[in-house]
Write an enzyme that holds these catalytic residues in place. Structure first.
Site, PDB file in Angstrom:
ATOM      1  CG  ASP A   1      52.299  29.757  -9.007  1.00  0.00           C
ATOM      2  OD1 ASP A   1      52.094  30.896  -8.532  1.00  0.00           O
ATOM      3  OD2 ASP A   1      51.393  28.921  -9.176  1.00  0.00           O
TER       4      ASP A   1
ATOM      5  CG  ASN B   1      50.330  37.914 -13.851  1.00  0.00           C
ATOM      6  OD1 ASN B   1      51.474  37.534 -14.094  1.00  0.00           O
ATOM      7  ND2 ASN B   1      49.463  37.132 -13.227  1.00  0.00           N
TER       8      ASN B   1
END
Ligand code: FPP
Length: 235
Positions: A14, A62
């Protein structure tokens, strides 16, 4: 990195977007930099004797990101597979892409199949890349395919590996690392992380390198893993 041999490490990579935004760059530049970190960490893990490395590259959620970002991520993945397969083969790293394949572009599916075929005989380390991956989806799908009479935990694990295109089954995660400062699992390897040690770091993924990996492994080596038992029984 002593003591790291034989481990299964999983990483939630991340912080690419923030890395780029802090430099006034588009988010896609952060993902490009993220790929460089992937190369560094794959090499460092192979060197350290890690048995399996599983990277969260693209979650099923996503797909909800803006179209151009999704496209650039899928393009980067395809590009990574076509450039890195040969290098992985040289270092005896077996590539395995886990997750759904029915929603991926045909070109990416072919690249995945080629990489897996070309590295199938490699045995030094297994590199699993999670793409269109959702743990909850995998568990529901495995439950749907389970025989009426039910299954043992190991039988269910094998079925999950089949659903995830991850045969032979590679065992539970020992250490889960998440970069970027957030402290959550985000639908990643929920079954496999039942007894994983969790390590959260504020470093953004593009800044994560060998010394940050070493720090995570040092912290892991200080943890006492008891698997629900008393300490004397696990020794
Ligand atoms: C999360 O950062 C990262 C991703 C959604 C993608 C991770 C992909 C890569 C590192 C590159 C491709 C991977 C491989 C294996 C070739 P974010 O964009 O959510 O960052 P933010 O939280 O700062 O916005």
């Amino acid at each position: 990195m002593s003591g790291a041999g034989g481990l299964h490490i999983a990483i939630i990579m991340d912080g690419n977007g923030r890395w780029a935004q802090r430099r006034g760059m588009p988010r896609s530049a952060g993902h490009i930099q993220g790929v460089k970190a992937v190369r560094r960490i794959v090499e460092a893990c192979a060197h350290a004797g890690i048995r399996t490395l599983t990277l969260y590259a693209f979650s099923s959620d996503n797909w909800h990101r803006p179209g151009p970002e999704v496209e650039s991520l899928l393009k980067l993945l395809r590009c990574y597979l076509s450039t890195e397969t040969r290098r992985c083969r040289r270092h005896s790293i077996r590539i395995n892409v886990i997750g759904r394949r029915d929603r991926l572009p045909g070109g990416l599916v072919s690249a995945i199949e080629d990489s897996e075929r070309l590295t199938a005989g490699c045995s030094r380390m297994r590199l699993r890349i999670a793409v269109d991956y959702s743990s909850k989806h995998s568990i529901v799908e495995a439950a749907r395919r389970a025989p009426r009479g039910g299954l043992s935990a190991q039988g269910f694990q094998d079925l999950l590996a089949q659903v995830d295109h991850s045969l032979p089954e590679c065992g539970p995660v020992d250490l889960l690392i998440r970069t970027g400062g957030e402290q959550r699992l985000s639908d990643f390897l929920l079954w496999d992380c039942a007894y994983a040690e969790l390590y959260f770091t504020g470093h953004l993924w593009p800044d994560f390198g060998e010394s940050e990996l070493r720090e995570a492994l040092a912290e892991f080596s200080r943890r006492q893993r008891r698997f629900g038992r008393l300490l004397a029984e696990t020794a």
